[in-house]
Write a protein that holds these residues in place. Sequence first.
Motif, short mmCIF file in Angstrom:
data_model
loop_
_atom_site.label_atom_id
_atom_site.label_comp_id
_atom_site.label_asym_id
_atom_site.label_seq_id
_atom_site.Cartn_x
_atom_site.Cartn_y
_atom_site.Cartn_z
N PRO A 179 8.37 -26.77 17.11
CA PRO A 179 9.12 -26.95 15.86
C PRO A 179 8.25 -27.53 14.76
CG PRO A 179 9.71 -28.64 17.47
CD PRO A 179 8.83 -27.65 18.19
N GLY A 180 8.66 -27.29 13.54
CA GLY A 180 7.94 -27.81 12.39
C GLY A 180 8.29 -27.01 11.17
N THR A 181 7.80 -27.45 10.02
CA THR A 181 8.09 -26.74 8.78
C THR A 181 6.84 -26.20 8.12
OG1 THR A 181 8.02 -28.82 7.55
CG2 THR A 181 10.18 -28.09 8.34
N ALA A 182 5.67 -26.52 8.67
CA ALA A 182 4.44 -25.98 8.10
C ALA A 182 4.43 -24.46 8.24
CB ALA A 182 3.22 -26.58 8.80
N ARG A 183 3.79 -23.80 7.29
CA ARG A 183 3.75 -22.34 7.32
C ARG A 183 3.13 -21.85 8.63
NH1 ARG A 183 -0.55 -18.78 5.51
NH2 ARG A 183 0.26 -16.67 5.46
N LEU A 184 3.79 -20.89 9.25
CA LEU A 184 3.28 -20.27 10.48
C LEU A 184 2.94 -18.82 10.14
CD1 LEU A 184 2.74 -20.44 13.52
CD2 LEU A 184 5.11 -19.73 13.89
N ALA A 185 1.66 -18.58 9.94
CA ALA A 185 1.23 -17.23 9.54
C ALA A 185 1.34 -16.28 10.72
CB ALA A 185 -0.21 -17.28 9.04
N PRO A 186 1.87 -15.10 10.49
CA PRO A 186 1.96 -14.13 11.59
C PRO A 186 0.62 -13.46 11.84
CG PRO A 186 2.80 -13.16 9.58
CD PRO A 186 2.45 -14.58 9.24
N GLU A 187 0.47 -12.93 13.05
CA GLU A 187 -0.64 -12.01 13.29
C GLU A 187 -0.32 -10.74 12.51
OE1 GLU A 187 -0.67 -11.58 17.50
OE2 GLU A 187 -1.34 -13.63 17.87
N ARG A 188 -1.33 -10.09 11.97
CA ARG A 188 -1.07 -8.93 11.11
C ARG A 188 -2.07 -7.82 11.39
NH1 ARG A 188 -3.99 -12.79 8.73
NH2 ARG A 188 -5.74 -12.17 7.40
N ALA A 233 7.49 -6.32 10.11
CA ALA A 233 7.55 -6.86 11.46
C ALA A 233 8.21 -5.87 12.42
CB ALA A 233 8.31 -8.19 11.47
N LEU A 234 9.25 -5.20 11.97
CA LEU A 234 9.91 -4.18 12.80
C LEU A 234 8.95 -3.03 13.11
CD1 LEU A 234 13.39 -4.09 11.03
CD2 LEU A 234 12.93 -4.92 13.35
N MET A 235 8.05 -2.74 12.18
CA MET A 235 7.06 -1.67 12.39
C MET A 235 5.93 -2.11 13.32
SD MET A 235 6.67 -0.40 8.45
CE MET A 235 8.13 -0.18 7.43
N GLY A 236 5.84 -3.41 13.60
CA GLY A 236 4.76 -3.92 14.41
C GLY A 236 3.54 -4.32 13.61
N GLU A 237 3.63 -4.32 12.28
CA GLU A 237 2.50 -4.67 11.42
C GLU A 237 2.36 -6.19 11.25
OE1 GLU A 237 0.41 -1.80 9.42
OE2 GLU A 237 0.86 -1.87 11.55
N SER A 294 0.84 -1.19 0.00
CA SER A 294 0.00 0.00 0.00
C SER A 294 0.88 1.24 0.00
CB SER A 294 -0.89 0.01 1.24
OG SER A 294 -0.10 0.20 2.41
N ALA A 295 0.28 2.39 -0.30
CA ALA A 295 1.05 3.64 -0.30
C ALA A 295 1.71 3.87 1.05
CB ALA A 295 0.13 4.80 -0.66
N THR A 296 0.99 3.59 2.13
CA THR A 296 1.54 3.80 3.48
C THR A 296 2.73 2.90 3.74
OG1 THR A 296 -0.60 4.49 4.36
CG2 THR A 296 1.02 3.70 5.94
N HIS A 297 2.58 1.62 3.48
CA HIS A 297 3.67 0.68 3.74
C HIS A 297 4.84 0.90 2.79
CE1 HIS A 297 0.72 -2.24 5.89
NE2 HIS A 297 1.30 -1.42 6.74
#
Length: 321
Positions: free
Chosen positions: A281-290, A267-271, A218-221
Amino acid sequence: MDFASMLSSYDGAAAAPAPAPARIPKKSKESRLSRDERRLRDALEQGAQQALSDARRAVADRPPKKRIAVCFTIVDGLPHERCWRRWAAELEKRGVDVRFYAHAHRREKAQRSSAWLAERMIRDHYETRWGSIELVRATLALLDDALRDDPALVAFASETCVPIDVDAAAALVSKPTTFLQCTCRPDNGYARERQWEKVDRVIEAAKICKADQWVALSATHARACAALDACVRREARSQGARDAPSLWRLLRRCTAADELLFPVSLALMGELRKPDGASVPGTARLAPERSADIEDKRLTYCDWSRGGTSPKTFDALTADV
């Protein structure tokens, strides 16, 4: 005690196992940070958050144009140029302006391949070998050029991408959303050893995320990512820390660091935030909170089912695709 008894006692003592030395707990990567490194970490996170705050204010004060910026990182040409030009013409009929920007590994060959492409090449040039940190520098240079034209969305593409949906693209400019699908843990040994473990320790492990490089900001990001380094340097000086390195330098030991650049920045911005308790542990995708300004989806369709370093190549636009 006679000599024989003394000898027997000595033999018994020698045969007894020596007590195990006390184990000294191994220091974690976090505890080994020097004072300067801790200051840099604080400056990195606070500066990133300031960049986001400044970007939000700038976009609120001056809303972006109804425009999509498409930024290409290519080798020596744009084989689907005609498709992109037709797509842009259709969007123009819907009141959406499209601007193109390109960085080519073999710059002169790309310029000779098309006059249209040559006009859209950015001035900065880097030797963008596959997986090199120069891809990150080229990406940031493309972002800087695109932001001069005040777009509502900045999308990143490669020479193999083909535009398909005009209506969906037209709808994106009225929605201040970033699109990327990322994971905050390595999905294989390669990602762990060549990416996660190579990130400079100044960046907190919980801030490491990765996504395909085909993201849309987005324009902001987009503004916040472009301004991040300058804001971090100002914050570092205010804290009395040594001069802060650019983010790309903190990722320079990683392979394919362009997959980390924007997810780590956000992530550094807290987004983006690693879920609490996500240490299994594992290799399955771990989606972040956003944040609400990020959608957990790609704007590109890629088939990675075969594994390897590149997705499947499609020869035609079939019904199943």
